[in-house]
Design an enzyme around this catalytic site. Structure first.
Site, PDB file in Angstrom:
ATOM      1  CD  GLU A   3       3.255  -9.677   5.144  1.00  0.00           C
ATOM      2  OE1 GLU A   3       4.356  -9.245   5.561  1.00  0.00           O
ATOM      3  OE2 GLU A   3       2.175  -9.163   5.449  1.00  0.00           O
ATOM      4  CG  ASN A  28      -2.196 -14.226   4.389  1.00  0.00           C
ATOM      5  OD1 ASN A  28      -3.153 -14.156   3.631  1.00  0.00           O
ATOM      6  ND2 ASN A  28      -1.976 -13.318   5.337  1.00  0.00           N
ATOM      7  CG  HIS A  69      -3.683  -4.933   3.820  1.00  0.00           C
ATOM      8  ND1 HIS A  69      -4.614  -4.730   4.815  1.00  0.00           N
ATOM      9  CD2 HIS A  69      -2.925  -5.976   4.226  1.00  0.00           C
ATOM     10  CE1 HIS A  69      -4.426  -5.606   5.783  1.00  0.00           C
ATOM     11  NE2 HIS A  69      -3.407  -6.383   5.450  1.00  0.00           N
ATOM     12  CD  GLU A  77      -3.563  -9.921   6.562  1.00  0.00           C
ATOM     13  OE1 GLU A  77      -3.092  -8.764   6.646  1.00  0.00           O
ATOM     14  OE2 GLU A  77      -2.880 -10.953   6.725  1.00  0.00           O
ATOM     15  CG  ASP A  91      -7.264  -2.678   5.206  1.00  0.00           C
ATOM     16  OD1 ASP A  91      -6.595  -2.698   4.152  1.00  0.00           O
ATOM     17  OD2 ASP A  91      -6.744  -2.793   6.327  1.00  0.00           O
TER      18      ASP A  91
END
Length: 452
Positions: free
Chosen positions: A161, A202, A238, A266, A268
């Site tokens: 990030e 990432n 996300h 990641e 979801d």
């Protein structure tokens, strides 16, 4: 969703039956895809991974993690604050446990994460460091952690990030202390510590083409041109229900064209709770869209979900009122999203049961001059529920006065009841009931019943 209306004679026991609208309606856990997701993914040269919590890698949770996935990411166990909570004192127990589990189950491990602005130990974030001291701290941390697992981990999220939403660099301990080149420094240190591991940057909200992903693209391009070791880009994904970026495949491809791998790291897809059948159907379509975008690009390494079960998801505590973001519900039953993943990977699946496999029966066991007792029985045959919700609208001014074995509220004429913490699960072939008392005056017609 369907509803059924019937008449009611005073003092008699009458029934209204309605079909459940599949709130978190899923097949039992045993009805997973005929071929595990990991095998379907491997047949296409892809990774199908999940983030895990080490302490839960036993029982059903461990069985699913080992059976369905060919890669594991420690959700928190390898973050700096976890492994070195106080300076010079280390705790590798959970990280070691996850690596050992993966090795025992023939799985890759994705190291997560080495250099990040969050979840750092307080001794690091509260320290007053010169640039030279901060540089040494970062180099030493990377050398120690990557070196500990040298030759055992497939990939590392080295830098996590680094960008703001507008594509500028995030103001962090690392950026403010070392400048933008902290990223190149971290990658170089990681390569020295384990030459065989693939090294990634990432970030989130970089799944489609936008200002943030373009900044990441330009960074990776520059690093490649400078000869800095960079093997891949992680798109966290996300996502919010119904908001898979339309440019996702295009974005994956442009990074691949730079000569790096891409991974969905990641994934979801969160929704407003309680979930209903329409949301779960949309979620399945969204999961499939993400899978298909990765499968369409040869250099997309694979997809990792950020926890495979809703009971191990970060969403509800971070986004109050939202959740149900993973492929399995809280009781480890696969949701439509699971079947969508399997289908995208080319698997023959056992499809979820029809939503009318569970029914609810409304009855009035007793009634007197000003009040009555009602009961609802929810039963399943050929399916299972992990939670349920029943609602109806009174037609003659009736009021709910108390309820048991359910949480009920009334707003105007509308009553909504959802399961208690202990009776949300309705197994295939089983049933649960809840009851309530109400008041009436003049007449007590049966309401229209809606479930789900």
């Amino acid at each position: 969703m369907r509803s059924l209306r019937t008449g009611l004679s005073l003092g008699s026991l009458l029934t209204g039956i309605a079909t459940v609208g599949a709130l978190l309606l899923t097949a039992p856990a045993a009805h997973a895809a005929d071929t595990p997701l990991r095998d379907l993914a491997a047949a296409k040269g892809k990774v199908m991974g999940t983030a895990v919590t080490g302490s839960k890698l036993t029982g059903t949770y461990g069985d699913i993690a080992g059976r369905e996935f060919n890669a594991l990411t420690p959700g928190n166990a390898m973050k700096w604050g976890s492994v070195e909570p106080t300076r010079g004192n280390f705790n590798w127990a959970e990280a070691d446990q996850i690596v050992a589990f993966a090795e025992a189950h023939g799985q890759q491990v994705r190291g997560h994460t080495l250099v990040w602005h969050s979840q750092n130990p307080s001794w690091l974030t509260n320290g007053s460091w010169t640039s030279a001291e901060l540089s040494q701290l970062m180099n030493d941390h990377i050398a120690l952690e990557v070196g500990r697992y040298k030759g055992r981990l497939a990939t590392w999220d080295v830098v996590n990030e680094p960008f703001n939403e507008d594509g500028t660099y995030r103001q962090t301990l690392w950026y403010n202390g070392l400048g933008a080149d902290y990223i190149a420094q971290a990658l170089t240190a990681a390569r020295a510590a384990d030459p065989s591991a693939k090294l990634y940057i990432n970030d989130y909200n970089v799944e489609g083409v936008n200002a943030k992903s373009t900044a990441l693209y330009n960074l990776v391009k520059s690093l490649k041109e400078r000869g800095v070791p960079i093997d891949g880009v992680g798109l966290q994904a996300h996502l919010i229900l119904g908001q898979v970026p339309s440019t996702m495949q295009q974005n994956i491809q442009r990074f691949a064209d730079l000569g790096v791998d891409v991974a969905i790291t990641e994934l979801d897809i969160r929704m407003q709770l309680p979930a209903d059948s329409a949301e779960l159907t949309q979620q399945a379509a969204d999961y499939k869209a993400v899978m298909n975008a990765c499968l369409a690009v040869s250099r997309c390494h694979g997809v990792t979900v950020w926890g495979f079960t809703d009971s191990d998801s970060w969403i509800p505590s971070t986004f109050p009122g939202q959740g149900a973001a993973t492929p399995y519900d809280e009781n480890y039953a696969p949701k439509p999203a699971y079947y969508a993943i399997a289908e995208s990977l080319g698997g023959g699946t056992t499809t979820p049961p029809p939503t009318d496999a569970c029914t609810a029966t409304y009855s009035v066991p007793s009634q007197w001059n000003t009040g009555f007792t009602g009961q609802v029985r929810i039963a399943c045959s050929g399916a299972a529920l992990s939670s349920w919700k029943v609602s109806w609208t009174f037609g003659a001014g009736q009021r709910l006065t108390q309820a048991w074995n359910a949480s009920c509220t009334q707003s105007g004429a509308t009553v909504t009841c959802s399961n208690a913490s202990y009776n949300g699960t309705v197994p295939d072939g089983g049933s649960v009931t809840f009851g309530f008392n109400g008041s009436w005056s003049g007449s007590n017609p049966v309401p229209t019943v809606t479930l789900g």
